[in-house]
Design a protein around this motif. Structure first.
Motif, short mmCIF file in Angstrom:
data_model
loop_
_atom_site.label_atom_id
_atom_site.label_comp_id
_atom_site.label_asym_id
_atom_site.label_seq_id
_atom_site.Cartn_x
_atom_site.Cartn_y
_atom_site.Cartn_z
N GLY A 150 1.11 -1.02 -0.12
CA GLY A 150 -0.14 0.18 -0.43
C GLY A 150 0.96 1.31 0.56
O GLY A 150 0.70 2.18 -0.67
N ASP A 153 2.67 1.33 -3.21
CA ASP A 153 2.25 2.36 -4.60
C ASP A 153 1.53 3.17 -4.47
O ASP A 153 1.43 4.66 -4.85
CB ASP A 153 -0.03 1.11 -4.30
CG ASP A 153 1.18 -0.39 -4.76
OD1 ASP A 153 1.98 -1.00 -5.28
OD2 ASP A 153 -0.10 -1.53 -4.53
N GLY A 154 0.94 3.55 -3.03
CA GLY A 154 0.63 4.85 -2.90
C GLY A 154 2.13 6.03 -3.20
O GLY A 154 1.64 7.30 -3.80
N SER A 157 2.57 5.47 -7.26
CA SER A 157 1.27 6.04 -8.54
C SER A 157 0.74 7.46 -8.29
O SER A 157 0.44 8.36 -9.55
CB SER A 157 0.08 5.49 -7.73
OG SER A 157 -0.19 5.03 -6.39
N ASN A 158 1.01 7.91 -7.38
CA ASN A 158 0.81 9.26 -6.92
C ASN A 158 1.38 10.40 -7.48
O ASN A 158 1.40 11.51 -8.15
CB ASN A 158 0.76 9.62 -5.79
CG ASN A 158 -0.85 10.37 -5.44
OD1 ASN A 158 -1.65 10.47 -6.06
ND2 ASN A 158 -1.05 11.07 -4.24
N LEU A 183 -5.17 10.25 -3.68
CA LEU A 183 -4.83 9.46 -2.82
C LEU A 183 -5.95 8.67 -2.35
O LEU A 183 -6.21 7.29 -1.58
CB LEU A 183 -5.13 10.41 -1.58
CG LEU A 183 -4.31 10.64 -0.18
CD1 LEU A 183 -3.53 11.52 0.22
CD2 LEU A 183 -5.58 10.05 0.22
N GLY A 186 -7.07 5.57 -5.02
CA GLY A 186 -6.36 4.89 -4.86
C GLY A 186 -6.69 4.23 -3.60
O GLY A 186 -6.52 2.58 -3.64
N ALA A 187 -6.30 4.54 -2.21
CA ALA A 187 -6.89 4.30 -1.08
C ALA A 187 -7.95 3.52 -1.05
O ALA A 187 -7.72 2.20 -0.15
CB ALA A 187 -6.56 5.31 -0.01
N SER A 285 -4.20 -2.06 3.72
CA SER A 285 -4.26 -1.12 2.92
C SER A 285 -3.61 0.60 2.47
O SER A 285 -3.28 0.77 2.17
CB SER A 285 -4.70 -2.06 2.11
OG SER A 285 -4.11 -1.38 0.39
N PHE A 289 -1.76 2.80 1.80
CA PHE A 289 -1.23 3.70 0.59
C PHE A 289 -1.65 5.13 1.01
O PHE A 289 -1.39 5.73 0.54
CB PHE A 289 -2.76 2.81 -0.51
CG PHE A 289 -2.84 3.69 -1.28
CD1 PHE A 289 -2.11 2.86 -2.61
CD2 PHE A 289 -3.66 4.75 -1.57
CE1 PHE A 289 -2.06 3.78 -3.97
CE2 PHE A 289 -3.90 5.52 -2.46
CZ PHE A 289 -3.01 4.90 -3.92
N ALA A 290 -2.79 5.79 2.17
CA ALA A 290 -2.34 7.03 1.60
C ALA A 290 -1.94 8.19 2.30
O ALA A 290 -1.45 8.81 2.42
CB ALA A 290 -4.28 7.69 2.61
N ALA A 293 0.61 7.53 -0.76
CA ALA A 293 0.31 8.79 -1.87
C ALA A 293 0.46 9.89 -1.19
O ALA A 293 -0.19 11.50 -2.57
CB ALA A 293 -1.52 8.49 -1.78
#
Length: 366
Positions: A150, A153-154, A157-158, A183, A186-187, A285, A289-290, A293
């Motif tokens: 997570g 990826d954050g 991707s961001n 954000l 995706g989260a 996750s 992720f947050a 991101a």
């Protein structure tokens, strides 16, 4: 086993320094094992205490070689001190993974002043610690996997999103709004995906697990027409082996000697701890992720814009990628710097591609 040590009545200053460092390291390793043992119970605690005792034997070897020179003490090397810090501060799989790496790099196998027994001890210690670390990894692997993926990826991707959009020439407000939207979207997507993934895996495993109440029906089976053998054959045994296993099982049942195991390797249930729980994986996750991101968006949140914002975002995300990669390396028993560099190159590669595409798209639109 023959001893590799040659008699040295007058050791050199270099020898004395090396032996003192070995002695200091052995004492620090003993303390590390005892610190780890304080944070565990039962069998794991006993194993760690046994490892601590074995380090005392190694200490005595260097004390005997140094003689009166052993009275002067030196500090352990840097890696050993870091190991002790992790053991005291965390006492977790991080410390066990570091110990595993440390034991794997023991110099005793090549040092003529160490014994063959000491080199063998270190190799066995590595395997013992590897097994303990594997237990800890299994207990945390589901949620940890979701957290690491997570966060990574954050970050990637961001960063790619805000750089790609920013390269088109839009205002800072649009870049910020895009980053926040990325954000949240995706989260939520990561959390939903992890929940479905872990739930599905657990359901599949449950479907493959023998029903525990089946054993209650075994006494009623016809001993001469033993259909229990079909269970073992369906689980991978050859026909002859399955018949023998089934016959032995029924004899045990009729003698009422204890539990019956229907699995191919004596297991009646599947341990799901490596998967984690669906809610735990989803929450982990979403949160990580947050957090990941959010980092690429920070320059725009603080009012920066243009190339300065892009540069700061890239640097901060690069540092975060190095950290996440290093953590994965430590926990997997691999060199942390290799995993850190891999994470950095992958993240920067994805961001570079989207930034170039953003420049191209902005030029076409302009």
């Amino acid at each position: 086993m023959p001893n590799r040590i040659a008699h040295r009545p007058d050791p050199s200053k270099h020898d004395v320094r090396r032996w003192r460092r070995y002695l200091a390291n052995e004492r620090a390793e003993e303390a590390t094992y005892r610190e780890l043992a304080k944070k565990r119970q039962g069998e794991e605690r006993e194993i760690l205490l046994e490892l601590a005792e074995s380090e005392k034997r190694h200490q005595q070897h260097w004390i005997d070689k140094l003689g009166p020179l052993a009275e002067k003490t030196v500090s352990p090397d840097f890696n050993t001190r870091v190991l002790g810090f992790f053991a005291k501060s965390f006492g977790s799989v991080f410390a066990l993974a570091l110990v595993q790496n440390f034991e794997a790099r023991s110099p005793y196998a090549e040092d003529p002043d160490a014994t063959d027994q000491m080199a063998a001890d270190e190799r066995v210690h590595e395997e013992v610690v590897r097994s303990l670390a594997t237990r800890s990894r299994a207990r945390m692997s589901g949620t940890f996997r979701a957290a690491v993926f997570g966060a990574n990826d954050g970050l990637v991707s961001n960063l790619a999103l805000v750089l790609g959009v920013g390269a088109t020439g839009v205002s800072s407000g649009v870049v910020l709004a895009t980053g926040i939207a990325g954000l949240l979207a995706g989260a939520l997507s990561m959390a939903a995906g992890e929940y479905v993934s872990v739930s599905s895996q657990r359901e599949l495993l449950n479907a493959s697990t023998p029903r525990p109440d089946t054993r209650d029906q075994l006494p009623a089976l016809d001993v001469n027409e033993n259909e229990l053998a079909l269970v073992y054959r369906a689980r991978g045994m050859q026909e002859a082996e399955a018949k023998d296993k089934a016959a032995a099982t029924l004899r045990a049942v009729h003698r009422q000697t204890g539990a019956v195991h229907l699995g191919p390797h004596g297991r009646t249930a599947t341990n799901h701890e490596e998967l984690g729980t669906p809610l735990g994986a989803a929450a982990s996750s979403f949160m990580f992720f947050a957090v990941g991101a959010l980092i690429p968006v920070l320059p725009w949140i603080f009012g920066l814009q243009g190339l300065l914002a892009v540069a700061i975002a890239a640097v901060v995300v690069g540092i975060a990628l190095l950290l996440t990669g290093g953590v994965v390396g430590v926990l997997s028993g691999a060199p942390p710097w290799k995993r850190a560099l891999r994470q950095l190159l992958i993240g920067y590669g994805a961001a570079a591609v989207t930034y170039v595409l953003g420049l191209a798209f902005g030029g076409v639109v302009g």
